[in-house]
Design a protein around this motif. Structure first.
Motif, PDB file in Angstrom:
ATOM      1  N   GLU A  48      42.746   7.180-138.296  1.00 35.70           N
ATOM      2  CA  GLU A  48      41.586   6.403-138.737  1.00 35.70           C
ATOM      3  C   GLU A  48      40.584   7.329-139.426  1.00 35.70           C
ATOM      4  OE1 GLU A  48      39.907   4.149-135.542  1.00 35.70           O
ATOM      5  OE2 GLU A  48      41.824   3.219-135.029  1.00 35.70           O
ATOM      6  N   ILE A  49      40.048   6.875-140.539  1.00 38.63           N
ATOM      7  CA  ILE A  49      39.048   7.673-141.245  1.00 38.63           C
ATOM      8  C   ILE A  49      37.797   6.824-141.440  1.00 38.63           C
ATOM      9  CG2 ILE A  49      38.616   9.213-143.190  1.00 38.63           C
ATOM     10  CD1 ILE A  49      41.677   9.088-143.735  1.00 38.63           C
ATOM     11  N   PRO A  50      36.850   6.895-140.511  1.00 39.09           N
ATOM     12  CA  PRO A  50      35.668   6.036-140.580  1.00 39.09           C
ATOM     13  C   PRO A  50      34.886   6.243-141.873  1.00 39.09           C
ATOM     14  CG  PRO A  50      35.788   7.167-138.461  1.00 39.09           C
ATOM     15  CD  PRO A  50      36.832   7.776-139.338  1.00 39.09           C
ATOM     16  N   GLY A  51      34.428   5.124-142.436  1.00 42.98           N
ATOM     17  CA  GLY A  51      33.539   5.200-143.597  1.00 42.98           C
ATOM     18  C   GLY A  51      34.237   5.403-144.927  1.00 42.98           C
ATOM     19  N   VAL A  52      35.561   5.633-144.906  1.00 44.99           N
ATOM     20  CA  VAL A  52      36.292   5.834-146.157  1.00 44.99           C
ATOM     21  C   VAL A  52      37.137   4.588-146.407  1.00 44.99           C
ATOM     22  CG1 VAL A  52      38.005   7.245-147.355  1.00 44.99           C
ATOM     23  CG2 VAL A  52      36.370   8.325-145.792  1.00 44.99           C
ATOM     24  N   VAL A  87      39.819   3.253-143.791  1.00 41.71           N
ATOM     25  CA  VAL A  87      41.232   3.584-143.593  1.00 41.71           C
ATOM     26  C   VAL A  87      41.627   3.473-142.114  1.00 41.71           C
ATOM     27  CG1 VAL A  87      43.009   5.359-143.890  1.00 41.71           C
ATOM     28  CG2 VAL A  87      41.142   5.166-145.557  1.00 41.71           C
ATOM     29  N   ALA A 130      42.776  13.897-139.578  1.00 40.94           N
ATOM     30  CA  ALA A 130      42.440  13.061-140.730  1.00 40.94           C
ATOM     31  C   ALA A 130      42.586  13.854-142.023  1.00 40.94           C
ATOM     32  CB  ALA A 130      41.020  12.512-140.597  1.00 40.94           C
ATOM     33  N   LEU A 179      35.679  13.830-148.505  1.00 38.85           N
ATOM     34  CA  LEU A 179      35.787  12.380-148.312  1.00 38.85           C
ATOM     35  C   LEU A 179      35.467  12.011-146.865  1.00 38.85           C
ATOM     36  CD1 LEU A 179      36.501   9.979-150.085  1.00 38.85           C
ATOM     37  CD2 LEU A 179      38.860  10.163-149.296  1.00 38.85           C
ATOM     38  N   GLU A 200      31.717  12.304-146.431  1.00 34.05           N
ATOM     39  CA  GLU A 200      31.067  11.169-147.111  1.00 34.05           C
ATOM     40  C   GLU A 200      31.211   9.900-146.280  1.00 34.05           C
ATOM     41  OE1 GLU A 200      32.139  12.568-151.583  1.00 34.05           O
ATOM     42  OE2 GLU A 200      32.287  10.438-151.158  1.00 34.05           O
ATOM     43  N   GLY A 201      32.397   9.736-145.727  1.00 36.53           N
ATOM     44  CA  GLY A 201      32.646   8.570-144.881  1.00 36.53           C
ATOM     45  C   GLY A 201      31.741   8.568-143.662  1.00 36.53           C
ATOM     46  N   PHE A 202      31.505   9.758-143.147  1.00 38.70           N
ATOM     47  CA  PHE A 202      30.675   9.915-141.950  1.00 38.70           C
ATOM     48  C   PHE A 202      29.248   9.411-142.177  1.00 38.70           C
ATOM     49  CE2 PHE A 202      27.793  12.830-139.569  1.00 38.70           C
ATOM     50  CZ  PHE A 202      28.113  12.418-138.287  1.00 38.70           C
ATOM     51  N   SER A 214      28.379   7.340-144.667  1.00 36.86           N
ATOM     52  CA  SER A 214      28.349   6.142-145.521  1.00 36.86           C
ATOM     53  C   SER A 214      27.594   4.983-144.874  1.00 36.86           C
ATOM     54  CB  SER A 214      29.764   5.714-145.892  1.00 36.86           C
ATOM     55  OG  SER A 214      30.427   5.251-144.749  1.00 36.86           O
TER      56      SER A 214
END
Lengths: 250, 271
Positions: free
Chosen positions: A89-93, A142, B223, B240, B243-245, B247
């Protein structure tokens, strides 16, 4: 396409792969079966280039090049895909963002122009249909909050997007109900062409009802101890591994 | 400076403070490097503040929010500066703030929940690198019953940077049915970066729902490996993920989400 010769690999000082030999040609499907702890997942990870494992001996040739020379990402860009047993799991992506970068990285590697936003969306729609992946999932992060079935469908969706030459699917059938299994397996079958090849790692024969293998190999204690055609999987399902293992130890 | 370029492109002059109109037709009060601002928001009024720190200095903002007024704030610290925001919220008022910090800045935030059924939301993210030192302090005083607050502060430190978070939720003896959440999430990139986090609760009422949590972690190597297996470079995968962290902080700020994400991303590239 892929030639593995006497491959040995370790994690720390524990040797897990102890001399694997395997030849995979374009258009073929190989199944790798074997009891727990025999090294199946390690084999997939070593092919993909996971740095946790050290190759201590042997060679791997992929499309005429020494695969072991390349990083994880370069192997992927050259057309090697690993379907993860436990997709991360990829938080925020978002899936869409992730796939856009992945697809365009691969195109850049091949000297192709990046896809336009429109082309990319069309490609996503087309490929998500192959595994009946809900289009809404592509706007989510994801694998985050995906069910077990969705995670595995998502692996095959990514495989469809990246069109690998060789896909190594590590227990893609684990944790799937009958319907999800059918969808995932027929997805893999649809993606199969005479130009690409698939290695499926599985515990169960039922996946092979859909993805019919040309060869079935039994991995035990880090070596392929027996190979046969698709009927071997049926025999293993019925009789287990004991007859092979006992044979091995004599 | 993605944000400044964006504001310029939509015809907003960032050299001075004043009333501005956003592309959607909404008007906002732009405050550029304010030194001291004291203002009151009238009952039932709605106000949108955009507060920018583009050069070094000290700021103090004191905002009184009358009953049932709604205040939104976008707060961006682009350079090393010191900013203190004090809010006093009356009955049924709402205040929502997004704060993005890309420098070794100091940000103090204090909200007094003085009227019942008021709500306060703060989302803040900072990204620092090199020798920078950032400090975010958040204090929410629940002085009356039936108020809600939710503070989320995310920090990313690379290089030899030091990040600090100090949080306090104070619940007065008769502030029953308070609902307060305070969260601090952090990522240290590399072995030399340090993040200290100190969330605290001080509760004197007995019928409350309060929680706080803090984590300091590193990038998720599983990841990163997963993304590299799909063809992303190590650098892309790390970026990425980071950035996701952050977002969820920036994408809640409506039309500025994309440009704030870019602002953070360009800072991340320098780490």
């Amino acid at each position: 396409m892929l030639t593995v010769k006497n491959l040995h690999a370790s994690v720390g000082d524990k040797e897990i792969l102890r001399g694997i030999n395997l030849e995979v040609k374009a258009g073929e499907v190989h199944a790798i079966m074997g009891p727990n702890g025999s090294g199946k997942s390690t084999f997939a990870s070593v092919l993909a280039g996971n740095e946790k494992f050290t190759v201590t001996e042997g060679e791997v040739t992929f499309m005429g090049e020494n695969l072991l020379d390349f990083s994880v990402e370069d192997r992927a860009r050259k057309g090697l895909f690993q379907g993860f047993q436990y997709p991360v799991e990829i938080p925020g992506v978002t899936m869409a963002n992730f796939m856009k970068i992945a697809v365009n990285e691969q195109r850049k590697f091949r000297g192709e122009e990046p896809l336009s936003a429109g082309e990319f969306l069309r490609l996503m729609r087309e490929k998500s249909a192959i595994v009946e992946l809900d289009a809404k999932l592509t706007s989510r992060a994801v694998n985050e909050g995906f069910s077990g079935g969705e995670k595995k469908k998502n692996e095959i969706f990514q495989m469809a997007m990246l069109e690998p030459k060789l896909a190594v699917l590590d227990e893609t059938d684990s944790g799937l109900d009958i319907d999800a299994l059918r969808i995932v397996a027929t997805g893999v079958t649809k993606l199969h062409t005479p130009e690409n090849a698939t290695i499926v790692i599985t515990h169960y024969q039922r996946l092979l009802d859909y993805i019919v293998p040309d060869y079935v190999h039994v991995l035990y204690k880090g070596r392929i101890i027996y190979s046969g055609d698709k009927t071997l999987a049926l025999k293993l399902e019925k009789e287990g591994y004991d007859w092979l293992i006992n044979n091995q130890e004599e | 400076m993605a944000l400044l370029d964006y504001l310029h492109s939509i015809g907003i002059d960032c050299s001075s403070s004043g009333e501005v109109t956003l592309p959607g037709g909404e008007s906002a009060l732009l405050l550029v490097n304010p030194t001291k601002v004291e203002c009151g928001i009238a009952e039932q009024a709605e106000e949108y503040f955009i507060i920018l720190h583009t050069h070094t200095g000290e700021s103090r903002l004191l905002i009184d929010i009358a009953p049932h007024a709604v205040v939104r704030m976008l707060h961006v610290m682009l350079c090393e500066s010191d900013c203190r925001v004090e809010l006093r919220q009356q009955t049924g008022s709402r205040c929502e703030m997004t704060s993005v910090i890309v420098a070794g800045a100091r940000f103090d935030y204090e909200a007094d929940m003085n009227g019942s059924h008021a709500s306060n939301v703060l989302r803040a993210a900072y990204v620092i690198g090199g020798q920078e030192h950032a400090r975010v302090a958040v204090r929410i005083n629940h002085n009356t019953a039936d108020c809600r607050s939710n503070s989320l502060v995310k920090g990313i430190a690379g290089g030899a940077a030091v990040g600090e978070f100090e949080g306090m939720v104070y619940v007065a003896p008769d502030a029953q049915r308070t609902d307060a959440v305070q969260t601090s999430r952090n990522i240290e990139i590399g072995g030399e970066a340090r993040i200290k986090t100190k969330p605290q609760l001080e509760i004197y009422a007995d019928d409350v729902k309060c929680s706080h949590g803090a984590t300091v972690g590193q990038l998720d190597s599983e990841a990163v490996l997963y993304m590299r297996q799909r063809g992303l470079s190590l650098e892309q995968a790390k970026r990425l993920q980071v950035e996701g962290f952050v977002s969820d902080i920036v994408y809640q700020s409506g039309e500025f989400g994309e440009v704030l994400a870019q602002e953070l991303a360009s800072k991340l590239e320098l780490l």
